[in-house]
Design a protein around this motif. Structure first.
Motif, PDB file in Angstrom:
ATOM      1  N   PRO A 127      83.073 128.000 133.798  1.00 33.35           N
ATOM      2  CA  PRO A 127      82.827 127.561 132.417  1.00 33.35           C
ATOM      3  C   PRO A 127      83.770 126.432 131.979  1.00 33.35           C
ATOM      4  O   PRO A 127      83.348 125.506 131.291  1.00 33.35           O
ATOM      5  N   SER A 128      85.025 126.489 132.388  1.00 33.99           N
ATOM      6  CA  SER A 128      85.971 125.418 132.031  1.00 33.99           C
ATOM      7  C   SER A 128      85.568 124.100 132.683  1.00 33.99           C
ATOM      8  O   SER A 128      85.635 123.041 132.059  1.00 33.99           O
ATOM      9  N   ASN A 154      82.496 122.840 130.877  1.00 33.88           N
ATOM     10  CA  ASN A 154      82.919 122.338 129.572  1.00 33.88           C
ATOM     11  C   ASN A 154      83.555 120.951 129.737  1.00 33.88           C
ATOM     12  O   ASN A 154      83.302 120.042 128.948  1.00 33.88           O
ATOM     13  N   MET A 166      72.825 121.944 130.159  1.00 35.42           N
ATOM     14  CA  MET A 166      73.565 123.149 129.810  1.00 35.42           C
ATOM     15  C   MET A 166      72.835 123.999 128.774  1.00 35.42           C
ATOM     16  O   MET A 166      72.936 125.213 128.785  1.00 35.42           O
ATOM     17  N   ASP A 212      74.664 131.114 127.890  1.00 31.67           N
ATOM     18  CA  ASP A 212      75.894 131.899 127.903  1.00 31.67           C
ATOM     19  C   ASP A 212      76.332 131.962 129.363  1.00 31.67           C
ATOM     20  O   ASP A 212      75.888 132.816 130.135  1.00 31.67           O
ATOM     21  N   VAL A 213      77.176 131.009 129.758  1.00 31.35           N
ATOM     22  CA  VAL A 213      77.572 130.851 131.150  1.00 31.35           C
ATOM     23  C   VAL A 213      78.279 132.099 131.673  1.00 31.35           C
ATOM     24  O   VAL A 213      78.071 132.498 132.814  1.00 31.35           O
ATOM     25  N   THR A 214      79.084 132.750 130.858  1.00 30.55           N
ATOM     26  CA  THR A 214      79.794 133.945 131.306  1.00 30.55           C
ATOM     27  C   THR A 214      78.815 135.038 131.708  1.00 30.55           C
ATOM     28  O   THR A 214      78.946 135.640 132.772  1.00 30.55           O
ATOM     29  N   SER A 223      84.295 137.802 127.682  1.00 28.98           N
ATOM     30  CA  SER A 223      84.173 136.795 126.640  1.00 28.98           C
ATOM     31  C   SER A 223      85.502 136.499 125.965  1.00 28.98           C
ATOM     32  O   SER A 223      85.572 135.640 125.100  1.00 28.98           O
ATOM     33  N   LEU A 236      88.024 132.085 128.629  1.00 31.03           N
ATOM     34  CA  LEU A 236      86.580 131.861 128.586  1.00 31.03           C
ATOM     35  C   LEU A 236      86.065 131.850 127.156  1.00 31.03           C
ATOM     36  O   LEU A 236      85.200 131.044 126.825  1.00 31.03           O
ATOM     37  N   LEU A 282      83.984 128.550 125.988  1.00 30.47           N
ATOM     38  CA  LEU A 282      82.550 128.721 125.984  1.00 30.47           C
ATOM     39  C   LEU A 282      81.871 128.458 124.649  1.00 30.47           C
ATOM     40  O   LEU A 282      80.659 128.538 124.563  1.00 30.47           O
ATOM     41  N   PHE A 316      78.765 126.495 124.832  1.00 23.40           N
ATOM     42  CA  PHE A 316      77.608 126.992 125.574  1.00 23.40           C
ATOM     43  C   PHE A 316      76.876 128.127 124.880  1.00 23.40           C
ATOM     44  O   PHE A 316      75.855 128.563 125.337  1.00 23.40           O
ATOM     45  N   LYS A 317      77.448 128.676 123.802  1.00 24.75           N
ATOM     46  CA  LYS A 317      76.798 129.831 123.163  1.00 24.75           C
ATOM     47  C   LYS A 317      75.913 129.390 122.032  1.00 24.75           C
ATOM     48  O   LYS A 317      76.024 128.386 121.472  1.00 24.75           O
TER      49      LYS A 317
END
Length: 190
Positions: free
Chosen positions: A39-40, A43, A152, A156-158, A178, A182, A186, A189-190
């Protein structure tokens, strides 16, 4: 390919085995680091695409990496350039590179040296797959932000990584869920 396919390729059994070999660590460590750090890195890719000072260079880097043949992941990762990968990680994470590596290492229990090696091996693959995904649409830096944003989406990548890695994206203490780093990275991405 969409973000699910892209992450599926990066986290596939072949990729994890190849990254393990390239970084000289266990597949379990690779899975832990990928779930905590992807995720980082994503991002960072979006941030590179949205920054007027870096968008053109990022678009060019994606184009260069798109030419790499990733159809045979074992072969690709067997010849991955870790020095180039370290440069990619540095660009994607910017001034936060050492901090992110340290935090991911702390979250996963994987040494900073191994964490850095895993990320250095994974970054060229990630750039190649993103470059192939964005394809001919990214003729210049001007449009790369929109392309990356559409790639993207609102994923929710996590949660996606947790599913792809069989739950490896959450640890007993919940730090790689979460919360922690992260949760911070994130938001986009949410």
């Amino acid at each position: 390919m969409d973000i699910t396919s892209l992450l599926g390729s990066v986290t596939s059994a072949d990729s994890v085995a190849g990254l393990s070999q390239a970084a000289g660590t266990s597949t379990k460590n690779v899975q832990s680091v990928l779930s905590a750090a992807l995720p980082s890195l994503l991002n960072g890719a979006v941030a590179q695409s949205q920054n007027s000072e870096t968008a053109e260079g990022f678009a060019n880097a994606l184009s260069q990496h798109a030419a790499s043949d990733t159809s045979n992941l074992a072969s690709f990762l067997g010849s991955v350039d870790l020095k180039d990968g370290a440069k990619i990680v540095s660009h994607l994470l910017g001034g936060n590179s050492a901090s992110v590596v340290s935090q991911v290492s702390e979250q996963t229990g994987v040494s900073q040296e191994e964490t850095s090696g895993i990320l250095s091996a994974a970054a060229p693959l990630l750039m190649s797959l993103m470059g192939q995904q964005t394809g001919s649409e990214q003729a210049s830096g001007a449009g790369i932000a929109g392309i990356m944003s559409s790639l993207m989406g609102k994923t929710d990548v996590t949660s996606l990584l947790s599913g792809l890695l069989g739950g490896a994206a959450s640890s007993e203490d919940g730090k790689t869920g979460s919360g922690g780093i992260l949760g911070t990275v994130l938001g986009l991405f949410k």
